[in-house]
Design a protein around this motif. Sequence first.
Motif, PDB file in Angstrom:
ATOM      1  N   MET A  54     -44.885   2.829  52.874  1.00 16.15           N
ATOM      2  CA  MET A  54     -43.819   3.844  52.783  1.00 16.15           C
ATOM      3  C   MET A  54     -43.425   4.330  54.170  1.00 16.15           C
ATOM      4  SD  MET A  54     -42.809   5.219  49.680  1.00 16.15           S
ATOM      5  CE  MET A  54     -42.510   6.882  50.184  1.00 16.15           C
ATOM      6  N   TRP A  62     -36.620   7.973  51.182  1.00 16.58           N
ATOM      7  CA  TRP A  62     -37.607   8.693  50.378  1.00 16.58           C
ATOM      8  C   TRP A  62     -36.929   9.616  49.386  1.00 16.58           C
ATOM      9  CZ3 TRP A  62     -41.265  10.801  54.775  1.00 16.58           C
ATOM     10  CH2 TRP A  62     -41.881   9.731  55.415  1.00 16.58           C
ATOM     11  N   ILE A 106     -41.653   3.344  43.901  1.00 15.00           N
ATOM     12  CA  ILE A 106     -41.969   3.254  45.324  1.00 15.00           C
ATOM     13  C   ILE A 106     -42.121   1.789  45.718  1.00 15.00           C
ATOM     14  CG2 ILE A 106     -43.680   3.846  47.079  1.00 15.00           C
ATOM     15  CD1 ILE A 106     -44.218   6.415  45.442  1.00 15.00           C
TER      16      ILE A 106
END
Length: 196
Positions: A54, A62, A106
Amino acid sequence: MIEPARRSAKLFRAATMQVDSQADLPPDDDDFERPSKTQLKRDMAELQKLGEEMLTLPESRWEPLALPEILSDALKAAKKITNFEGRRRQLQYVGKLMRKVDPEPIREAVAAFKLGHAQDALKLHQAEHWRARLLADDNALQAFLAQHGEIDVQQLRSLVRAARKDASGAPEKRNGRAYRELFQFIKASEVRDGDA
């Protein structure tokens, strides 16, 4: 020495404690399988790795993921940490926080970002390949024109001539401007044709 009465009381308590502790266990179902401790550790390590991936995403990516604020703050802090051990601990914390969110969106965001980078790199390699072909071979110009319909042919020929002239000069007298401009022209036409 322990007296016999005390000894038997001690044995009785131990036996009843063992029965009580077995009562807390789930019934023996063949369908009931808990993940092993090793599998749980693997899952946690995978979430930590996903949290680390990430960090490669820009923060603007995000926002659509609707991450909890505490996770966003932990990721921002991890980006700032340069000390190896501190970063490792922060990533463990991120992994712990990742257990509370759905990892699938994600994973998809990270995969889409990586795919975009791979496609961009492929386009750059294609543009470099075309530049090398155009500088090496006159027939490559016709092949390029056949693939890229609506481009300024005169500008392309001019850039190829200038790049060849610059390449034929002595190395200390080369400036590379035409070489770079040719690359930019090819890249722009590749992008334009890719969008069409």
